[in-house]
Design a protein around this motif. Structure first.
Motif, PDB file in Angstrom:
ATOM      1  N   GLY A  96      -9.070  40.957  17.295  1.00  0.00           N
ATOM      2  CA  GLY A  96      -8.072  40.403  16.279  1.00  0.00           C
ATOM      3  C   GLY A  96      -9.717  39.643  16.339  1.00  0.00           C
ATOM      4  O   GLY A  96     -10.772  39.669  16.478  1.00  0.00           O
ATOM      5  N   PRO A  97      -9.780  38.946  14.396  1.00  0.00           N
ATOM      6  CA  PRO A  97     -10.681  37.833  13.881  1.00  0.00           C
ATOM      7  C   PRO A  97     -10.669  36.783  15.226  1.00  0.00           C
ATOM      8  O   PRO A  97     -11.868  36.308  15.340  1.00  0.00           O
ATOM      9  N   ASP A  98      -9.840  36.572  15.734  1.00  0.00           N
ATOM     10  CA  ASP A  98      -9.777  35.173  16.344  1.00  0.00           C
ATOM     11  C   ASP A  98     -10.191  35.513  17.756  1.00  0.00           C
ATOM     12  O   ASP A  98     -10.022  35.168  19.382  1.00  0.00           O
ATOM     13  N   GLN A  99     -10.585  36.695  18.238  1.00  0.00           N
ATOM     14  CA  GLN A  99     -10.719  37.368  19.538  1.00  0.00           C
ATOM     15  C   GLN A  99      -9.618  37.987  20.856  1.00  0.00           C
ATOM     16  O   GLN A  99      -9.799  37.041  21.662  1.00  0.00           O
ATOM     17  N   SER A 100      -8.300  38.232  20.007  1.00  0.00           N
ATOM     18  CA  SER A 100      -7.388  38.097  20.445  1.00  0.00           C
ATOM     19  C   SER A 100      -7.480  39.853  20.677  1.00  0.00           C
ATOM     20  O   SER A 100      -7.854  40.491  19.790  1.00  0.00           O
ATOM     21  N   VAL A 101      -6.468  40.404  21.843  1.00  0.00           N
ATOM     22  CA  VAL A 101      -6.345  41.709  21.556  1.00  0.00           C
ATOM     23  C   VAL A 101      -5.594  42.233  20.925  1.00  0.00           C
ATOM     24  O   VAL A 101      -3.924  42.008  21.149  1.00  0.00           O
ATOM     25  N   THR A 102      -5.441  42.839  20.144  1.00  0.00           N
ATOM     26  CA  THR A 102      -4.281  43.534  18.430  1.00  0.00           C
ATOM     27  C   THR A 102      -4.625  45.220  19.576  1.00  0.00           C
ATOM     28  O   THR A 102      -5.059  45.518  20.307  1.00  0.00           O
ATOM     29  N   CYS A 103      -2.319  45.021  19.458  1.00  0.00           N
ATOM     30  CA  CYS A 103      -2.031  46.434  19.928  1.00  0.00           C
ATOM     31  C   CYS A 103      -0.754  46.423  19.436  1.00  0.00           C
ATOM     32  O   CYS A 103      -0.455  45.463  18.665  1.00  0.00           O
ATOM     33  N   VAL A 104       0.132  47.437  19.904  1.00  0.00           N
ATOM     34  CA  VAL A 104       0.807  47.852  19.310  1.00  0.00           C
ATOM     35  C   VAL A 104       1.735  48.957  19.780  1.00  0.00           C
ATOM     36  O   VAL A 104       1.370  48.500  21.323  1.00  0.00           O
ATOM     37  N   ASP A 105       3.175  47.438  20.174  1.00  0.00           N
ATOM     38  CA  ASP A 105       4.402  47.847  20.588  1.00  0.00           C
ATOM     39  C   ASP A 105       4.466  49.149  21.032  1.00  0.00           C
ATOM     40  O   ASP A 105       5.309  50.181  19.813  1.00  0.00           O
ATOM     41  N   GLN A 106       5.031  49.901  22.203  1.00  0.00           N
ATOM     42  CA  GLN A 106       5.149  51.345  22.155  1.00  0.00           C
ATOM     43  C   GLN A 106       6.598  51.778  21.347  1.00  0.00           C
ATOM     44  O   GLN A 106       6.824  52.722  21.418  1.00  0.00           O
ATOM     45  N   GLY A 107       7.268  50.921  21.886  1.00  0.00           N
ATOM     46  CA  GLY A 107       8.758  51.184  22.101  1.00  0.00           C
ATOM     47  C   GLY A 107       9.338  50.560  20.481  1.00  0.00           C
ATOM     48  O   GLY A 107       9.890  51.722  19.401  1.00  0.00           O
ATOM     49  N   GLN A 108       8.848  50.025  19.334  1.00  0.00           N
ATOM     50  CA  GLN A 108       8.979  49.355  18.431  1.00  0.00           C
ATOM     51  C   GLN A 108       8.074  49.273  17.137  1.00  0.00           C
ATOM     52  O   GLN A 108       8.763  49.366  16.266  1.00  0.00           O
ATOM     53  N   SER A 109       7.063  50.045  17.725  1.00  0.00           N
ATOM     54  CA  SER A 109       6.168  49.964  16.492  1.00  0.00           C
ATOM     55  C   SER A 109       5.524  48.956  16.184  1.00  0.00           C
ATOM     56  O   SER A 109       5.317  49.374  15.349  1.00  0.00           O
ATOM     57  N   LYS A 110       5.995  48.157  16.176  1.00  0.00           N
ATOM     58  CA  LYS A 110       5.640  46.492  15.850  1.00  0.00           C
ATOM     59  C   LYS A 110       4.048  46.009  16.464  1.00  0.00           C
ATOM     60  O   LYS A 110       3.284  45.934  17.913  1.00  0.00           O
ATOM     61  N   PHE A 111       2.558  45.455  15.885  1.00  0.00           N
ATOM     62  CA  PHE A 111       2.130  45.013  15.933  1.00  0.00           C
ATOM     63  C   PHE A 111       1.313  43.067  16.162  1.00  0.00           C
ATOM     64  O   PHE A 111       2.853  42.996  15.863  1.00  0.00           O
ATOM     65  N   ARG A 112       1.537  43.707  17.622  1.00  0.00           N
ATOM     66  CA  ARG A 112       1.002  42.347  18.393  1.00  0.00           C
ATOM     67  C   ARG A 112      -0.532  41.894  18.640  1.00  0.00           C
ATOM     68  O   ARG A 112      -1.401  42.784  18.568  1.00  0.00           O
ATOM     69  N   SER A 113      -0.590  40.561  18.789  1.00  0.00           N
ATOM     70  CA  SER A 113      -2.294  40.372  19.308  1.00  0.00           C
ATOM     71  C   SER A 113      -1.361  39.464  21.089  1.00  0.00           C
ATOM     72  O   SER A 113      -0.684  38.290  20.167  1.00  0.00           O
ATOM     73  N   PHE A 114      -2.328  39.430  21.590  1.00  0.00           N
ATOM     74  CA  PHE A 114      -2.373  38.123  22.559  1.00  0.00           C
ATOM     75  C   PHE A 114      -4.090  37.414  22.805  1.00  0.00           C
ATOM     76  O   PHE A 114      -4.629  38.391  23.115  1.00  0.00           O
ATOM     77  N   ARG A 115      -3.844  36.617  23.930  1.00  0.00           N
ATOM     78  CA  ARG A 115      -4.909  36.229  24.227  1.00  0.00           C
ATOM     79  C   ARG A 115      -5.664  37.653  24.936  1.00  0.00           C
ATOM     80  O   ARG A 115      -4.472  37.440  25.998  1.00  0.00           O
ATOM     81  N   ALA A 116      -7.023  37.149  26.073  1.00  0.00           N
ATOM     82  CA  ALA A 116      -7.568  39.005  26.139  1.00  0.00           C
ATOM     83  C   ALA A 116      -7.548  38.056  27.590  1.00  0.00           C
ATOM     84  O   ALA A 116      -6.471  39.340  28.601  1.00  0.00           O
ATOM     85  N   GLU A 117      -6.817  37.054  27.773  1.00  0.00           N
ATOM     86  CA  GLU A 117      -6.534  36.648  28.964  1.00  0.00           C
ATOM     87  C   GLU A 117      -5.000  36.690  30.182  1.00  0.00           C
ATOM     88  O   GLU A 117      -5.004  36.704  30.809  1.00  0.00           O
ATOM     89  N   TRP A 118      -4.235  36.804  28.739  1.00  0.00           N
ATOM     90  CA  TRP A 118      -3.084  37.187  29.333  1.00  0.00           C
ATOM     91  C   TRP A 118      -2.069  38.530  29.717  1.00  0.00           C
ATOM     92  O   TRP A 118      -1.630  38.941  30.193  1.00  0.00           O
ATOM     93  N   VAL A 119      -3.017  39.664  29.076  1.00  0.00           N
ATOM     94  CA  VAL A 119      -3.207  40.846  29.419  1.00  0.00           C
ATOM     95  C   VAL A 119      -3.709  41.668  30.940  1.00  0.00           C
ATOM     96  O   VAL A 119      -4.608  41.187  31.402  1.00  0.00           O
ATOM     97  N   PHE A 120      -2.323  42.754  30.937  1.00  0.00           N
ATOM     98  CA  PHE A 120      -3.156  43.497  32.691  1.00  0.00           C
ATOM     99  C   PHE A 120      -2.847  45.182  32.304  1.00  0.00           C
ATOM    100  O   PHE A 120      -1.434  44.884  31.384  1.00  0.00           O
ATOM    101  N   PRO A 121      -3.125  45.203  32.754  1.00  0.00           N
ATOM    102  CA  PRO A 121      -3.055  47.829  33.097  1.00  0.00           C
ATOM    103  C   PRO A 121      -1.396  47.399  33.491  1.00  0.00           C
ATOM    104  O   PRO A 121      -1.204  47.244  33.868  1.00  0.00           O
TER     105      PRO A 121
END
Length: 115
Positions: free
Chosen positions: A54-79
């Motif tokens: 995203g423009p604020d350097q967040s990881v943008t992603c799609v929820d696999q179950g509900q097909s909703k767009f979300r964004s999270f700080r990169a430090e919060w995510v893991f495989p």
């Protein structure tokens, strides 16, 4: 063919898009991610697919179950998964270095209490 202002503008847009794609790829790789990876976030049960940056350097992603767009700080995510020796996918738990980062950020900004 004459080079018009329109052609020059199209080239500039194309070059800017290519440059942003390279920057986004480098940003994701710095966190060990790439577009299309499946990730999880502490405090959220869903599995997300990385879509970009995203423009604020967040990881943008799609929820696999509900097909909703979300964004999270990169430090919060893991495989979300790893492959075991038998070749099967195993769901990963939250790594120790990530635990509490999201709740600490929320408390610091007064967004809400821990989940």
């Amino acid at each position: 063919m004459a080079i018009t202002k329109r052609v020059l503008a199209q080239r500039a847009v194309k070059e800017a898009a290519e440059q942003k794609a390279e920057q986004d790829t480098a940003f994701l790789e710095s966190f060990g991610l790439k577009v299309g990876d499946l990730i999880r976030v502490e405090g959220d049960r869903s599995v997300f697919k990385v879509f970009g940056v995203g423009p604020d350097q967040s990881v943008t992603c799609v929820d696999q179950g509900q097909s909703k767009f979300r964004s999270f700080r990169a430090e919060w995510v893991f495989p979300a998964f790893r492959t075991n020796r038998a070749g099967r996918l195993v769901k990963l738990s939250v790594p120790a270095e990530i635990k509490g980062l999201r709740d600490a950020w929320r408390a610091e900004r007064g967004v809400g209490g821990p989940r």
